[in-house]
Motif scaffolding. Sequence first.
Motif, mmCIF file in Angstrom:
data_model
loop_
_atom_site.group_PDB
_atom_site.id
_atom_site.type_symbol
_atom_site.label_atom_id
_atom_site.label_comp_id
_atom_site.label_asym_id
_atom_site.label_seq_id
_atom_site.Cartn_x
_atom_site.Cartn_y
_atom_site.Cartn_z
ATOM 1 N N ILE B 30 9.267 49.953 106.182
ATOM 2 C CA ILE B 30 8.812 48.768 106.911
ATOM 3 C C ILE B 30 10.005 48.179 107.648
ATOM 4 O O ILE B 30 11.052 47.949 107.044
ATOM 5 C CB ILE B 30 8.265 47.702 105.933
ATOM 6 N N PRO B 31 9.902 47.987 108.964
ATOM 7 C CA PRO B 31 11.040 47.367 109.673
ATOM 8 C C PRO B 31 11.197 45.907 109.238
ATOM 9 O O PRO B 31 10.225 45.151 109.270
ATOM 10 C CB PRO B 31 10.647 47.480 111.145
ATOM 11 N N PRO B 32 12.367 45.533 108.784
ATOM 12 C CA PRO B 32 12.562 44.167 108.292
ATOM 13 C C PRO B 32 12.638 43.141 109.434
ATOM 14 O O PRO B 32 13.098 43.467 110.522
ATOM 15 C CB PRO B 32 13.900 44.240 107.562
ATOM 16 N N ASN B 33 12.102 41.953 109.224
ATOM 17 C CA ASN B 33 12.349 40.849 110.147
ATOM 18 C C ASN B 33 12.422 39.545 109.372
ATOM 19 O O ASN B 33 12.120 39.497 108.164
ATOM 20 C CB ASN B 33 11.294 40.808 111.252
ATOM 21 N N VAL B 34 12.806 38.498 110.086
ATOM 22 C CA VAL B 34 13.087 37.218 109.416
ATOM 23 C C VAL B 34 11.860 36.700 108.662
ATOM 24 O O VAL B 34 11.976 36.196 107.540
ATOM 25 C CB VAL B 34 13.559 36.176 110.452
ATOM 26 N N ASN B 35 10.690 36.837 109.267
ATOM 27 C CA ASN B 35 9.506 36.260 108.649
ATOM 28 C C ASN B 35 9.171 36.904 107.308
ATOM 29 O O ASN B 35 8.868 36.215 106.337
ATOM 30 C CB ASN B 35 8.296 36.413 109.580
ATOM 31 N N ILE B 36 9.219 38.254 107.293
ATOM 32 C CA ILE B 36 8.919 38.935 106.019
ATOM 33 C C ILE B 36 9.902 38.493 104.951
ATOM 34 O O ILE B 36 9.529 38.161 103.829
ATOM 35 C CB ILE B 36 9.002 40.464 106.197
ATOM 36 N N ILE B 37 11.185 38.452 105.324
ATOM 37 C CA ILE B 37 12.211 38.098 104.344
ATOM 38 C C ILE B 37 11.988 36.692 103.822
ATOM 39 O O ILE B 37 12.039 36.444 102.609
ATOM 40 C CB ILE B 37 13.620 38.227 104.970
ATOM 41 N N SER B 38 11.687 35.780 104.723
ATOM 42 C CA SER B 38 11.534 34.395 104.262
ATOM 43 C C SER B 38 10.308 34.268 103.367
ATOM 44 O O SER B 38 10.308 33.515 102.394
ATOM 45 C CB SER B 38 11.450 33.432 105.448
ATOM 46 N N LYS B 39 9.276 35.048 103.660
ATOM 47 C CA LYS B 39 8.088 35.019 102.809
ATOM 48 C C LYS B 39 8.410 35.572 101.430
ATOM 49 O O LYS B 39 8.030 35.013 100.404
ATOM 50 C CB LYS B 39 6.985 35.858 103.462
ATOM 51 N N ARG B 40 9.136 36.690 101.410
ATOM 52 C CA ARG B 40 9.478 37.333 100.140
ATOM 53 C C ARG B 40 10.309 36.407 99.257
ATOM 54 O O ARG B 40 10.131 36.348 98.051
ATOM 55 C CB ARG B 40 10.292 38.603 100.392
ATOM 56 N N LEU B 41 11.239 35.707 99.926
ATOM 57 C CA LEU B 41 12.152 34.869 99.152
ATOM 58 C C LEU B 41 11.572 33.484 98.873
ATOM 59 O O LEU B 41 12.040 32.782 97.992
ATOM 60 C CB LEU B 41 13.476 34.701 99.905
ATOM 61 N N GLY B 42 10.562 33.118 99.648
ATOM 62 C CA GLY B 42 10.039 31.763 99.529
ATOM 63 C C GLY B 42 11.039 30.750 100.054
ATOM 64 O O GLY B 42 11.221 29.674 99.483
ATOM 65 N N VAL B 43 11.715 31.111 101.152
ATOM 66 C CA VAL B 43 12.767 30.238 101.702
ATOM 67 C C VAL B 43 12.462 30.002 103.183
ATOM 68 O O VAL B 43 11.922 30.882 103.861
ATOM 69 C CB VAL B 43 14.144 30.915 101.546
ATOM 70 N N ASN B 44 12.800 28.847 103.638
ATOM 71 C CA ASN B 44 12.648 28.459 105.034
ATOM 72 C C ASN B 44 13.278 29.503 105.971
ATOM 73 O O ASN B 44 14.419 29.913 105.764
ATOM 74 C CB ASN B 44 13.368 27.101 105.187
ATOM 75 N N PRO B 45 12.548 29.975 107.021
ATOM 76 C CA PRO B 45 13.084 30.993 107.943
ATOM 77 C C PRO B 45 14.389 30.554 108.589
ATOM 78 O O PRO B 45 15.262 31.402 108.869
ATOM 79 C CB PRO B 45 11.995 31.130 109.001
ATOM 80 N N GLN B 46 14.546 29.236 108.824
ATOM 81 C CA GLN B 46 15.788 28.741 109.419
ATOM 82 C C GLN B 46 16.987 29.147 108.565
ATOM 83 O O GLN B 46 18.014 29.602 109.076
ATOM 84 C CB GLN B 46 15.729 27.199 109.528
ATOM 85 N N ILE B 47 16.823 28.978 107.289
ATOM 86 C CA ILE B 47 17.937 29.259 106.377
ATOM 87 C C ILE B 47 18.199 30.759 106.314
ATOM 88 O O ILE B 47 19.354 31.209 106.300
ATOM 89 C CB ILE B 47 17.630 28.679 104.988
ATOM 90 N N VAL B 48 17.103 31.538 106.326
ATOM 91 C CA VAL B 48 17.263 32.989 106.326
ATOM 92 C C VAL B 48 18.045 33.414 107.564
ATOM 93 O O VAL B 48 18.953 34.246 107.492
ATOM 94 C CB VAL B 48 15.886 33.682 106.289
ATOM 95 N N LYS B 49 17.710 32.790 108.701
ATOM 96 C CA LYS B 49 18.392 33.122 109.948
ATOM 97 C C LYS B 49 19.882 32.863 109.851
ATOM 98 O O LYS B 49 20.721 33.695 110.219
ATOM 99 C CB LYS B 49 17.809 32.288 111.085
ATOM 100 N N ARG B 50 20.213 31.686 109.302
ATOM 101 C CA ARG B 50 21.626 31.353 109.131
ATOM 102 C C ARG B 50 22.335 32.379 108.252
ATOM 103 O O ARG B 50 23.445 32.835 108.553
ATOM 104 C CB ARG B 50 21.767 29.993 108.433
ATOM 105 N N ALA B 51 21.651 32.707 107.161
ATOM 106 C CA ALA B 51 22.260 33.660 106.225
ATOM 107 C C ALA B 51 22.461 35.005 106.907
ATOM 108 O O ALA B 51 23.496 35.655 106.716
ATOM 109 C CB ALA B 51 21.381 33.814 104.993
ATOM 110 N N LEU B 52 21.472 35.415 107.731
ATOM 111 C CA LEU B 52 21.594 36.683 108.431
ATOM 112 C C LEU B 52 22.777 36.663 109.392
ATOM 113 O O LEU B 52 23.557 37.612 109.466
ATOM 114 C CB LEU B 52 20.303 36.995 109.189
ATOM 115 N N ASP B 53 22.915 35.532 110.121
ATOM 116 C CA ASP B 53 24.055 35.401 111.029
ATOM 117 C C ASP B 53 25.358 35.570 110.278
ATOM 118 O O ASP B 53 26.278 36.256 110.729
ATOM 119 C CB ASP B 53 24.018 34.029 111.726
#
Lengths: 658, 212
Positions: B30-53
């Motif tokens: 499955i190609p990963p993207n911010v939305n899937i990750i934030s759903k999996r973690l139960g964390v705000n996508p904004q924060i996931v984005k920051r962490a990815l950066d």
Amino acid sequence: MNRRRRVILALAGNPNVGKSVIFNQLTGASQTVGNWPGKTVERAEGKLYFKGYEIVIIDLPGTYSLSAYSQEEIVARDYIAIEKPDIVVNIVDASALERNLYLTLQLLEMHAPLIIGLNLMDVARSKGIRIDVQKLWNILGVPVIPMVAVTGHGIDRLISTVVDIIEGKIKVQPLNVTYGREVERGISALEKAVSENLPELASKYSPRWIAIKLLERDEEIIRRVSSYSSGNLVLMVSEEIAGELEKVHGEPSPVIIASERYSLINRIISEVQVVESKEKVTLSEKLDYWTTHPIFGYIILLSVMASIFSAVFLGGGLIEEFLSSIFDDYLIPWINDFCRSVLPEFYSDLIVNGILTGIVAGITIAIPYVFTFYILLAILEDSGYLPRAAFLMDNFMHRIGLHGKAFIPLILGYGCNVPACIGCRIMETDRERLILGFLIVLVPCAARTVVILGIVGKYLGLLAALSLYAFNLIVIILLGRLLNRSLPGEPIGLIMEMPDYRLPMLKPVLFKTWFRTRDFIYVAFPLIIAGSFVLELVRISGLIWTISDFASPFISGVLGLPKLTAIPLIFGILRKELTLIMLIELFKSSELNLFLTPIQMVVFSIITIFYIPCIATVAACLREYGLKRTLLISFASIFLAFLLGWTANLILTLLNFI
Amino acid sequence: MIIVFFRNRRIKRLIPCILEIILALKNRGIPPNVNIISKRLGVNPQIVKRALDEAFSENLLLKDSWELTDSGRSLILKHRGKFIHDKFMHKSPIFKFSGTFNNLSSHLKSNHGFSSNDVASIKDSLSSLQGRIEELMPLSKIPPKSKCVVVLTIGGYGFVRRLADMGLTPGVEVLVERNAPFGGPIIVQVRGSSVALGRGVASKILVRLLEA
């Protein structure tokens, strides 16, 4: 034609598959039971005559695998690899084919000349498992004989198949056990390194087998390989190949190999086995449910233990009383009179008090207690209850650094240390056996209970006696923890199969009991008789007074006991009750409180509890542990006894002053 | 100031979890993207984005392909080691391990009695794990009558081989029959036979719970 041809047959298989039943069926009473050289693993051997063949049957220890996990596994695989028996009969549990074929594959891998005895067909049927025996035969390429050992079904066919194979009437084409592509590539590279660098080892075991074991990171084989000068090179190659495999598969290499064996097994099973839905819960499952229940399980355990106790010590006590009355009332006086009429007093004393007392002590312990215990142990073993008891007590036993299985010998120690010591062999590793042996000789047995109650209980009250018991238990727990920390090696957790319940059969139980008792008598009797002879010699020659004089600075000075008490302590080695009896004889009064202060009573009892239990226990230890460890256990317990006696004397005296 | 500090710390902690998820997703194709990750973690996508950066800038993850770099992989290894260690090897929740995996392996050797071979075996299992370590549970925590799949066994070569000999290899399905209370042993059905495992043993077998 007159000369019988000799055939060596080894029986191999998992534990609890009915191997010993088959062994008994095959050999009858023509068995010898002993230990494998240098190991505390039982070795049973028997003979069978069939169609002009003398078939020698070796019962290999029951194992799940042929890795170096336990002594049993090393014994089994070394026997097959080095002694090369003519035939290996692998007894397989048809109701648990998947787990059992794991050993079968390893036996095929060793190129053992194999016949499969597919036992417990009836149990498999009741579980709704149907096996296509012919197909299994075709796939494995070796004969597969369906059996129900308890009824004797299949035994004859097994034997005639053995002879057919020996005579070449049945052709075998054993299955080549192959692994996945990467593993095979690794094995053949390593195999080459082994046969080039270690020709001697490779001629003993096969190079392919050594290569597989090296990839399994088998400690024993690694040790053997590294003992050769060219071994390190091979180990480097194997390390590299194993590392590569681990990188590709991402699992430790022993797990990769085990997984591939199981996937081969699953392919075989899908061909030969059909599981129909089974309709009802079997009796074994019901029993299993109740005997492992978190509440009822303990109630059942308690009642089982209580009944074993009463059976061994009431039943055994009755037999002992009966036997001693025969000896005391008839045989001893008669022999005594006879000896005195023909021999001078010195010699007749030596014979009657020395040798005869030893024999009587031996018979009155071995027959009633050891025999009764062995019968019950055999019943418990064969029924499958022991693993349940171990399961229930695992948690508690971990607190003294052992696991659940150790519970049974330990609790039996409260009755008599002798059977308890012999029971230590149910532990898997040497380390566990040694810890348990140390602890068991400290458990106050029935004889020591007599001393505790007869001295401390009688004069200082029951509470004092009970606190001595509590003190003893604390010492045992602390020592267990200490040994667990200080002995090399890691404590092993409980990994134990829970076999189905089975009805113990009379014949195997009696066989087992008889062979073990006989074995015990061979070891223990000479020691008991010699010990009693030497002590009598010491007594008659008057050396006893010299010894007590010699020991007096220690006995009175350090321990604060009357000088005379050295004598009962020495004779207590023969039997622990003797300490109390001789104390009364020496003081010529049963009012011990006139001669001993309360502190002296406590100190004397503590020493009696802890120092090496009695000569019969020493003999049992010798049987199980060999000379070195028996001496270690004996001296350690004597040292501990005096240390605790000294400390108790010191503390109690101090408390008294305050 | 303080809020920023705590938020940065939280992001730092999220990075290994995010890497785990990316690895797991890639393994399943499955190609990963911010939305899937934030759903999996139960964390705000904004924060996931920051962490990815943060992960991109620290060169843990390649920007275009979302492939993990070597330092990204070693971060996962360290995270898994720490998770195993803090969760299963210490009874007290206070003790937490920090530092690299090498620090951890010397700690395992000196404080937990593992040999270098044992640590190597643990490292093998940890680096190969498919899926997120947080999704795994020790067998000792599985309630009776439930099924699970063995994912990995933690211990030295001798220990894992013994378990394998008894049929407990990664991928095998296990049914928990009994789970004694108060730290007692458990009984499992595996490959057609019942096996009792001490609590210590069972807690070193990591499984994925199957639906009952």
